[in-house]
Design an enzyme around this catalytic site. Structure first.
Site, mmCIF file in Angstrom:
data_model
loop_
_atom_site.group_PDB
_atom_site.id
_atom_site.type_symbol
_atom_site.label_atom_id
_atom_site.label_comp_id
_atom_site.label_asym_id
_atom_site.label_seq_id
_atom_site.Cartn_x
_atom_site.Cartn_y
_atom_site.Cartn_z
ATOM 1 N N CYS A 62 11.329 41.210 -73.083
ATOM 2 C CA CYS A 62 10.770 42.092 -74.097
ATOM 3 C C CYS A 62 11.783 43.105 -74.619
ATOM 4 C CB CYS A 62 9.553 42.744 -73.447
ATOM 5 S SG CYS A 62 8.864 44.156 -74.230
ATOM 6 N N GLY A 92 7.598 47.226 -76.468
ATOM 7 C CA GLY A 92 6.382 46.431 -76.538
ATOM 8 C C GLY A 92 5.313 46.867 -75.566
ATOM 9 N N MET A 123 10.724 42.964 -81.234
ATOM 10 C CA MET A 123 11.057 41.652 -80.700
ATOM 11 C C MET A 123 11.933 40.807 -81.619
ATOM 12 S SD MET A 123 10.030 41.848 -77.800
ATOM 13 C CE MET A 123 9.581 43.545 -77.486
ATOM 14 N N LYS A 169 -7.759 47.631 -80.385
ATOM 15 C CA LYS A 169 -7.547 47.337 -78.953
ATOM 16 C C LYS A 169 -7.826 48.584 -78.126
ATOM 17 C CE LYS A 169 -3.360 45.648 -78.688
ATOM 18 N NZ LYS A 169 -3.068 45.668 -80.125
#
Lengths: 788, 97
Positions: free
Chosen positions: A175, A411, A374, A86
């Site tokens: 989150c 996150g 999470m 990414k």
């Protein structure tokens, strides 16, 4: 202006020097060894990655006003020259063919182009009308853990100090709210005491439901490298299904039934105490015990208030449990119920495995780092499970020391820096200040130059209640910025319908590409992203990083900060952002810094962050960052002779909480016999709004399948690639089955990623939340499967 | 040991591997930009954990990895490509509900 211009030779020289100086294995730097090809750029300039909460440093290769390449920054202490796919794809996220380039207004069945002038006038008129007619509580703003620190600070100031509404929330509620509630209830102060340096100093890693190999890849790389260099390092991976973090090189894998982590953590504490592995000196000096409320509910009803009539969300200080004092003996008695055999019954993990894990954790010769995201936070008992993990570290004294720490992973790139630290949540003011605290309001009003009565003492709507209020019509005007709730809210069908019920509702959405949320909007504002604007982010380990604007946004797209200030101007609140000739970003940051100074959240001056590659970890006192908080010799707030002091608490003692196992909000039954868990994949960021515009990331994972166990698939007559309906009491989706690939789910569990807008799995999920943190549980609800 | 697995692997996948390796060789995928990590032109999951079997020494013409110690985390940077996937195209019209 600080610039980081590097040529190829400098880059290599720095890489090699840094490797030599730091004594870190050079292998982490050599990802690009053997590369003859080199992108041709005019300049390499520093920025943090725009994706997850790891906070990798990148060098952006700029050529002719465009970004054409990136590299992991070899000087960035987080990632040391390496990035995940990414990160490497960052140059392409800016240039998707369908970027929003002008404001758009809904007219009939279409969006039509309008000018910024008209768009902002309309938005301001809607904010004004609703505020005047129904009071400031009828307007709201829903921002993001991907907003910059400048943007978060500015929208908070505008909403709470200008408009007088505490209805400012951020997607970080979905989150990390439970992580925050865990920190507050145990330490009365937010954010981790440890940092990533612990990875190279520890010898035992516990992954509590975190699939770091996909969600925090660069940190997982550091763990893998640590284990490669020292075979004595042990990795224990607790998961609800086998994923990439539960394969090699994990030593112990514990696959437990969803929600059973509460029982496992208590059972590990049982073993630690029973087998004399507790650090009695540490407990005596640094720990208090407390018992909290039980049977606290699940938040599925509108207007749900925690704890019945007494300590409610509105009146009682949120993000902390009230708690009755208890003593060590009470705790020992409480633990009697949590034998490893009992935990085995609840979790399906063999009692002996739990015992062995507890012994490893408690082994006085071992240092332990715990990591979670999470799995713990998106949990109807998210605060409790955070507390239970801290219990283990406090019991063994393995905390606030180099190599010994619980580390709550974040996150989003600035869930810490922006949402938590600038306070874009309904009950917070910047720097850990609270709207319910009169002194804090006064202080904020003084810094902001507004009358103290302007800031309301009443916390605004938390995220789930904000969208319920928009559905009910109690909130009329909502501005959503840098996030995609109509794909990410649990039980999304209700909130999607609610947004388009008409009446006086008005929805403005700032976005970069078409999304499920922008398509619900009345007004779309085209935003600049990442290096198209100046920004600052704060990562998991309290590290604040800065970047300069490097390229222009396309068309008329504008930064979100510009949008906030223009709205303020039109509401007659322009003075909030009038700093004369001084640059706006610098002025906002210097003002924001006042909130944390001297309170353990000291930040360095703006110029320091503009210059330093890789950022600094707060508190930054006398120019020095802090790696380990609460520890003498490392944290400037701990005095000589104190050794350890959890100074968020008035008596300096952290709390061990007596938190029981309670059942989940919904569990599989005869009609809906499967557990549904949702989450991410490595290649896509959240709802895919930006990563799906990168053709290579799209081709890597083109759609979201449903992972089914081979046993269940056989019973259903389903094979990989077959079309399957996933249905709950709230909604359904259809997608293709996946029996293998990167995940292996156990019988009775299915997993669906949420990035795919054609597989809106949040139509299926349940909007139950943790009553303390108000964070919903996206990991547990009951579904059935139908083969099509 | 590595060689043993390589032999076993080739034996196992036999024709499939030999043929594909040759075919895939000619299909080496373009990088996002010079210096970006190369993509994987073959199925990834079926060969999970076996990357070095071919990529350590270059079995059947496979590119040799310059950083073999990072083998448990190859897929963090190098990802497969489903070339049958239709290009992504988002809906842009307003949603009514």
């Amino acid at each position: 202006m600080a610039r980081s211009n590097l040529n190829r030779r400098d880059f290599l020289r720095q890489t090699i020097t840094l490797a030599a100086v730091s004594g870190i294995s050079p292998s982490l730097f050599l990802a690009r060894e053997g590369e003859a090809e080199e992108a041709i750029v005019d300049a390499w300039r520093k920025a943090p990655c725009r994706f997850c909460g790891t906070g990798c440093g990148v060098l952006a290769g700029i050529r002719k006003g465009k970004i054409v390449a990136v590299r992991g920054d070899p000087e960035a202490p987080v990632n040391r020259g390496l990035l995940c796919i990414k990160g490497y794809s960052l140059p392409k996220i800016l240039y998707g063919p369908d970027r929003y380039t002008t404001p758009l207004l809904r007219q009939g069945g279409d969006f039509v182009k309008i000018t910024w002038e008209r768009a902002l006038d309309l938005m301001a008129a809607k904010f004004k009308q609703a505020s005047e007619k129904y009071g400031p509580e009828s307007v709201g703003a829903y921002f993001s853990g991907q907003s910059t620190i400048f943007e978060g600070y500015a929208i908070n100031k505008l909403m709470k100090g200008g408009i007088g509404s505490n209805n400012i929330e951020a997607n970080a509620r979905l989150c990390m709210a439970s992580a925050v509630a865990g920190f507050y209830s145990t330490f009365n102060m937010d954010e981790p005491m440890g940092c990533y340096d612990d990875f190279e100093l520890t010898d035992t890693f516990f992954l509590w439901g975190a699939n770091m190999a996909e969600m925090h890849p660069m940190l997982f790389s550091r763990i893998v490298e640590r284990k490669r260099q020292d075979p004595n390092v042990k990795i224990v991976s607790l998961q609800t299904f086998i994923n990439r973090s539960a394969e090699s090189p994990a030593d112990t894998v514990m696959v437990f039934k969803p929600h059973a982590d509460l029982a496992i953590a208590n059972a590990m504490a049982y073993v630690v105490v029973k087998e004399g592995l507790a650090n009695e000196t540490f407990i005596r000096k640094h720990v208090n015990f407390k018992r909290g409320l039980t049977e606290i509910g699940y938040g599925v009803e509108d207007g749900f208030e925690y704890g019945g009539a007494e300590p409610s969300w509105r009146t009682y200080r949120p993000f902390a449990d009230k708690g009755e004092p208890a003593v060590y003996e009470d705790y020992k008695k409480f633990l009697e119920d949590y034998t490893p055999d009992y935990a085995e019954k609840i979790s399906g993990v063999p009692a002996q495995t739990i015992r062995d894990a507890a012994r490893l954790f408690g082994d006085p010769k071992r240092k332990v780092v715990s990591l979670w995201t999470m799995g713990f936070n998106q949990h109807t008992r998210g605060t409790w499970i955070n507390n239970l993990l801290y219990n283990l570290h406090l019991l063994t004294g393995k905390i606030a020391a180099p190599g010994n720490n619980p580390l709550s992973l974040t996150g989003q790139p600035s869930a810490c820096g922006t949402t938590r630290e600038t306070g874009t949540l309904a009950h917070l003011l910047p720097g850990g200040h609270l709207v319910a605290n009169e002194e804090h309001r006064k202080e904020a009003a003084e810094i902001w130059g507004v009358p103290p009565e302007k800031i309301s003492a009443k916390p605004g709507y938390h995220t789930m209640e904000l969208f319920r209020a928009f559905d009910r019509g109690d909130v009329k005007v909502l501005w959503i910025n840098t996030t995609n709730p109509f794909q990410t809210l649990p039980h999304a069908g209700r909130y999607r319908r609610g947004a388009r019920r008409g009446g006086e509702r008005f929805l403005a959405v700032s976005e970069v590409y078409p999304s499920e949320t922008s398509r619900h909007a009345d007004l779309i504002l085209p935003s600049a992203m990442w290096i198209e604007k100046e920004g600052m982010f704060g990562n998991t380990e309290r590290r604040t990083q800065h970047w300069m604007k490097m390229v222009d946004a396309p068309g008329q797209a504008k930064s979100d900060l510009w949008q906030i200030v223009e709205l303020a101007n039109r509401l007659g609140l322009g003075k909030l952002f009038d700093y004369g000739a001084e640059p706006l970003e610098k002025s906002l940051f210097e003002e924001y810094r006042k909130f944390g100074a001297g309170r353990g959240k000291d930040l360095a001056p703006y110029e320091v962050y503009a210059k330093v590659r890789g950022g600094l970890r707060w508190p930054v006192v006398d120019g020095k960052e802090t790696r380990w908080r609460y520890r003498e010799g490392h944290d400037p707030y701990v005095k000589a002779g104190e050794e350890v002091r959890f100074y968020g608490q008035p008596d300096g003692r952290a709390v061990i909480w007596l938190r029981p196992y309670e059942p989940p909000a919904e569990a599989p039954d005869g009609d809906y016999p499967f557990w549904l868990s949702t989450g991410r994949v490595l290649e896509h960021w959240h709802t895919g709004t930006i990563t799906r515009r990168v053709p290579e990331l799209h081709a890597a994972v083109p759609f979201a399948p449903v992972w089914i166990s081979p046993d269940d698939a056989k019973a259903l007559g389903v094979e990989t690639g077959d079309r399957v309906r996933v249905k709950s009491r709230r909604g359904e989706i259809v997608t293709r089955a996946e029996l293998g690939g990167r995940n292996t789910v156990p019988k009775g569990v299915v997993y669906v990623p949420f990035f795919d807008e054609t597989v809106l799995i949040n139509l299926v999920t349940l909007d139950a939340f943790d009553p303390i943190s108000k964070q919903p549980d996206f990991k547990k609800c009951a579904v059935r499967l139908e083969k099509l | 040991m590595r060689m043993f697995f390589a032999v076993l692997f080739i034996g196992f996948f036999g024709l499939v591997t030999a043929e594909n390796a040759a075919a895939e060789q000619s299909q080496r995928l373009p990088r996002i930009y010079p210096g970006a990590p190369p993509f994987i032109p073959h199925d990834v999951e079926a060969r999970k954990g076996l990357c070095l079997t071919c990529h350590e020494t270059g079995v059947a013409g496979a590119p040799i990895v310059p950083h073999p110690t990072r083998d448990p985390v190859c897929l963090e940077c190098h990802v497969g490509q489903d070339r049958t996937a239709k290009p992504f195209k988002s809906e842009t019209k307003p949603l009514k509900q």
